[in-house]
Design a protein around this motif. Structure first.
Motif, short mmCIF file in Angstrom:
data_model
loop_
_atom_site.label_atom_id
_atom_site.label_comp_id
_atom_site.label_asym_id
_atom_site.label_seq_id
_atom_site.Cartn_x
_atom_site.Cartn_y
_atom_site.Cartn_z
N GLY A 128 52.60 108.70 88.53
CA GLY A 128 52.70 110.11 88.19
C GLY A 128 51.38 110.69 87.73
N LEU A 129 51.44 111.74 86.93
CA LEU A 129 50.23 112.38 86.43
C LEU A 129 49.69 111.61 85.22
N PRO A 130 48.39 111.66 84.98
CA PRO A 130 47.81 110.98 83.81
C PRO A 130 48.44 111.50 82.52
N ASP A 131 48.67 110.59 81.57
CA ASP A 131 49.32 110.96 80.30
C ASP A 131 48.55 112.03 79.55
N ILE A 132 47.23 111.99 79.67
CA ILE A 132 46.41 112.92 78.90
C ILE A 132 46.61 114.38 79.34
N CYS A 133 47.18 114.57 80.53
CA CYS A 133 47.39 115.93 81.04
C CYS A 133 48.66 116.57 80.49
N HIS A 134 49.58 115.76 79.97
CA HIS A 134 50.88 116.29 79.57
C HIS A 134 50.76 117.33 78.46
N SER A 135 49.92 117.08 77.48
CA SER A 135 49.80 118.03 76.37
C SER A 135 49.23 119.37 76.86
N ILE A 136 48.29 119.31 77.81
CA ILE A 136 47.72 120.55 78.36
C ILE A 136 48.79 121.35 79.08
N LEU A 137 49.59 120.67 79.90
CA LEU A 137 50.62 121.36 80.67
C LEU A 137 51.70 121.93 79.76
N GLU A 138 52.06 121.21 78.72
CA GLU A 138 53.05 121.72 77.77
C GLU A 138 52.52 122.95 77.05
N LYS A 139 51.23 122.97 76.73
CA LYS A 139 50.62 124.13 76.10
C LYS A 139 50.67 125.34 77.05
N CYS A 140 50.34 125.11 78.33
CA CYS A 140 50.38 126.20 79.32
C CYS A 140 51.80 126.73 79.47
N LEU A 141 52.79 125.84 79.42
CA LEU A 141 54.18 126.26 79.55
C LEU A 141 54.61 127.07 78.33
N LYS A 142 54.22 126.60 77.15
CA LYS A 142 54.59 127.27 75.91
C LYS A 142 53.97 128.66 75.82
N GLU A 143 52.71 128.78 76.27
CA GLU A 143 52.01 130.06 76.17
C GLU A 143 52.31 130.99 77.34
N GLY A 144 53.15 130.55 78.28
CA GLY A 144 53.60 131.42 79.37
C GLY A 144 52.66 131.49 80.55
N HIS A 145 51.69 130.60 80.63
CA HIS A 145 50.77 130.62 81.77
C HIS A 145 51.44 130.05 83.02
N ILE A 146 52.41 129.15 82.84
CA ILE A 146 53.16 128.58 83.96
C ILE A 146 54.65 128.62 83.60
N LYS A 147 55.51 128.51 84.61
CA LYS A 147 56.95 128.54 84.40
C LYS A 147 57.60 127.18 84.58
N TYR A 148 56.86 126.23 85.16
CA TYR A 148 57.40 124.89 85.34
C TYR A 148 56.27 123.87 85.32
N ILE A 149 56.61 122.62 85.01
CA ILE A 149 55.62 121.56 84.92
C ILE A 149 55.27 121.05 86.31
N PRO A 150 53.98 121.02 86.66
CA PRO A 150 53.57 120.52 87.99
C PRO A 150 53.83 119.02 88.13
N ASP A 151 53.89 118.55 89.37
CA ASP A 151 54.06 117.12 89.63
C ASP A 151 52.99 116.58 90.58
N GLN A 152 51.98 117.39 90.89
CA GLN A 152 50.89 116.93 91.75
C GLN A 152 49.58 117.39 91.14
N LEU A 153 48.58 116.50 91.19
CA LEU A 153 47.26 116.81 90.64
C LEU A 153 46.19 116.33 91.60
N THR A 154 45.23 117.20 91.86
CA THR A 154 44.04 116.84 92.62
C THR A 154 42.83 117.05 91.73
N VAL A 155 42.06 115.99 91.55
CA VAL A 155 40.85 116.06 90.75
C VAL A 155 39.65 116.05 91.70
N ASN A 156 38.82 117.09 91.61
CA ASN A 156 37.62 117.20 92.43
C ASN A 156 36.39 117.16 91.53
N GLN A 157 35.39 116.40 91.93
CA GLN A 157 34.12 116.39 91.21
C GLN A 157 33.05 116.98 92.11
#
Length: 676
Positions: free
Chosen positions: A206-235
């Motif tokens: 699944g997604l890295p554990d460290i991302c969960h707190s960020i996504l929960e914050k975005c959900l709480k503050e209304g930036h997103i309506k649902y938790i994503p299940d796919q992540l692409t990391v680009n450098q």
């Protein structure tokens, strides 16, 4: 050292009295002057003024405002420094003519080191006024939002350290090293061959554990309506980017969010009608795309080592305003983006069905087939050209305001008093360009002709197949982006014959049509080619095209003597090796804007934006295009995009003309021919 005035006097002496070094400098300065005139319409003057144009000293060739200002201020008080975005030149205005003259004499031919560490040579010329006008301030694409400082610097460091680019033990296909960047996938692998995900093959972990707190914050503050299940990391290393694209509708849900860590970046958003907005994404910010910005606008990152940003420190995020007086360069750092999406489990039902891969399969039956005869061609043009331009005229006109340099040069080179016809004049943007010639325009669209008349231009309504102008009465004609709207080879040839009929002997016509080979605009070696006969050289000299290197290989062969429309032009083109695609008895495909053409005969969408002028008449819309789910209706224009050599071959079927030039210009194939 000679005084400035003495040195300027020396510059005005004949070349026989100058050293080889001075002659070389004069040649390069003259080349720079004519290049600016040809491509940008910037006309220099021979007398001293307070203002100078500086060739090679612009944001477009890695010269920052800080660097250039430091150089210029050595010679006087700089009142204004204008640096247009992405241009290889700038304008400076000094307080006095004496200061401007000192800079002209001292800096001309001087080498400086740009912000990439490369040596570049500056060439200066006096101008009466600057030729740069700020664009109307753009707005963010609808549905786009930027949240600054979404994470702390400490959390940023932890997140970046959590991505181990050397460890690929989680899944064999989770990490890729693409040509332009490093990429790592979590939840589901993004497949670049079809721009989608395999929904039945989730990646382990699944997604890295460290991302969960960020996504929960975005959900709480209304930036997103649902938790994503796919992540692409680009450098992204400095100089790397990603092509403009739209995330596949059927692959992911509406919300797409992207976290920028390590460095800021400028991302370009582009609407199908050509409107582009550059947006600064600060370090530790979150980009949220929903609605129109997600489904309709492309987004991408231009590969370069510097970004053009606002020079003032006030702006931290948002639109980069095209303010030539407040732009500079900033070196890029290493940026890592975390783009979160939610995989879609049902077909997309967005409000943009004509660009939606889930809904496009339902559209094919509504579009016409390729015409088999002249009657069907006329009907196709009536529905998918004439009617459409009547509907979109006002919006279309608002996007057509800047004359193209090659067309400007053609019109400016005509003798004073020339009579010129613009066949298919649109909103008349070329009719008033040269005040020393007499121009008259015509167009099939009554609405566009009315716009011309509102601008006090002479224009009337007619079809390009039958122009009510006396034969051999024009010194020149132009046909810009018109002939590709005719639906058969015979009708396209007939329009060329009509242009030739209007010209007096010795008169010239300039023709532009859309090119199928859109990628050619990145290949400067194929930018311009033509026959190097004496008449062509005279044309270049008259139009100010003195810069070397623009002429390509000589075109073999002579003009054909065939002149009747009944000849099969398609067969003739095939015999000559052109890549012509016949689409007889097949449905016309709908082209996806901002992508390569896959067929020569296509329907191109126009996304209409309703007029905001409260005094304007309401737009007439067809019933099937109105409604709450389609606030910006989409119309389709028919195009026959020309392959390389096709326009030349069609012109050679005229018996009374000779081709003077054939060239490629910004996605168009172009021909200049002369009537014999």
């Amino acid at each position: 050292m000679a005084a400035p005035s003495a040195r300027m006097d020396n510059y005005n002496q004949s070349h026989t009295k100058l050293s080889k070094t001075e002659k070389k400098f004069l040649r390069k300065q003259t080349k720079a002057r004519y290049t600016l005139l040809r491509h940008e319409g910037i006309e220099s003057v021979s007398h001293v003024t307070e203002s100078l144009v500086i060739a090679n000293g612009g944001l477009g060739n890695s010269v920052s405002r800080t660097l250039l200002l430091k150089v210029l201020e050595r010679y006087g008080s700089v009142e204004a420094l204008l640096m247009p975005p992405n241009k290889p030149y700038s304008f400076v205005r000094y307080r006095t003519k004496e200061e401007s003259q000192k800079a002209y004499v001292t800096l001309n031919g001087k080498e400086i080191v740009d912000d990439l560490g490369q040596n570049i040579t500056l060439y200066l010329n006096f101008v009466e006024k600057v030729h740069w006008e700020d664009l109307r301030p753009p707005v963010l694409p609808p549905g786009l939002m930027i949240v600054e400082e979404i994470v702390s610097p400490e959390d940023e460091e932890k997140i970046l350290q959590s991505i181990d680019w050397t460890d690929n033990s989680v899944a064999q296909n989770a990490q890729k090293s693409l040509k332009h960047r490093k990429v790592k996938h979590y939840g589901y692998e993004f497949c670049y061959d079809n721009n989608n995900v395999d929904k039945d093959k989730p990646l382990p972990g699944g997604l890295p554990d460290i991302c969960h707190s960020i996504l929960e914050k975005c959900l709480k503050e209304g930036h997103i309506k649902y938790i994503p299940d796919q992540l692409t990391v680009n450098q992204y290393e400095p100089g790397q980017g990603i092509p403009p694209h739209i995330d596949t509708h059927s692959a992911f849900e509406n919300e797409i969010i992207s976290l920028s860590l390590g460095a800021e970046i400028v991302m370009d958003f582009k609407h199908p009608d050509g409107c582009m907005v550059s947006v600064l994404l600060p370090q530790r910010s979150l980009l949220v795309m929903t609605g129109e910005s997600r489904y309709l606008w492309t987004h991408g990152i231009t590969p370069r080592k510097f970004d053009i940003i606002q020079a003032s420190e006030e702006q931290k995020s948002g639109i980069i305003i095209s303010d030539a007086g407040n732009l500079t360069l900033k070196k890029r750092g290493v940026r890592t983006s975390f783009t979160f999406r939610k995989v879609r489990r049902t077909p997309c039902d967005c409000s943009y069905p004509l660009v939606c891969d889930s809904q496009s399969c339902h559209q094919s039956e509504t579009f016409p087939s390729f015409p088999e005869n002249d009657k069907e061609a006329s009907e196709l043009e009536q529905e998918y050209v004439h009617r459409v331009y009547e509907e979109i005229a006002e919006h279309f006109s608002s996007t057509r305001h800047t004359p193209w340099p090659q067309i400007r040069a053609f019109l400016k080179a005509l003798p004073k008093g020339s009579i010129v016809a613009d066949i298919g004049c649109g909103n008349g943007k070329y009719l008033g360009l040269n005040k020393e010639i007499y121009m008259i325009g015509c167009d099939r669209s009554q609405s566009l002709v009315e716009i011309c008349r509102e601008r006090q231009f002479e224009a009337f309504v007619c079809d390009a197949l039958a122009v009510p102008i006396r034969s051999e009465s024009c010194d020149a004609c132009i046909s810009i982006a018109v002939i590709h709207h005719f639906a058969t080879a015979e009708r396209r040839l007939a329009t060329l014959q009509e242009l030739a009929r209007l010209l007096r002997p010795g008169g010239k016509a300039l023709i532009y049509v859309w090119a199928m080979e859109q990628e050619y605009n990145k290949q400067k070696s194929k930018y311009l080619k033509g026959n190097r006969d004496s008449e062509e050289k005279e044309l270049h000299l008259n139009s100010g095209v003195l810069a070397s290197g623009l002429l390509g290989e000589q075109n073999p062969g002579t003009s054909s003597q065939i002149s009747v429309c009944s000849i099969s032009t398609i067969n003739d083109l095939k015999d000559r090796g052109c890549n012509v695609n016949e689409v007889i008895n097949s449905k016309l495909p709908v082209h996806t804007n901002r992508t390569s053409f896959h067929s020569q005969d296509v329907l191109v969408p126009w996304h209409l934006k309703r007029c905001q002028d409260k005094h304007a008449e309401p737009l007439k819309l067809t019933p099937d295009l109105e409604g709450p789910h389609n606030p910006n209706p989409v119309f389709h224009r028919y195009y026959h995009v020309f392959c390389e050599g096709e326009l030349e071959t069609s012109c050679r079927m005229l018996s009374n003309i000779s081709i003077q030039q054939s060239f490629y210009d910004q996605g168009n194939w172009c021909v200049i021919f002369k009537k014999l």
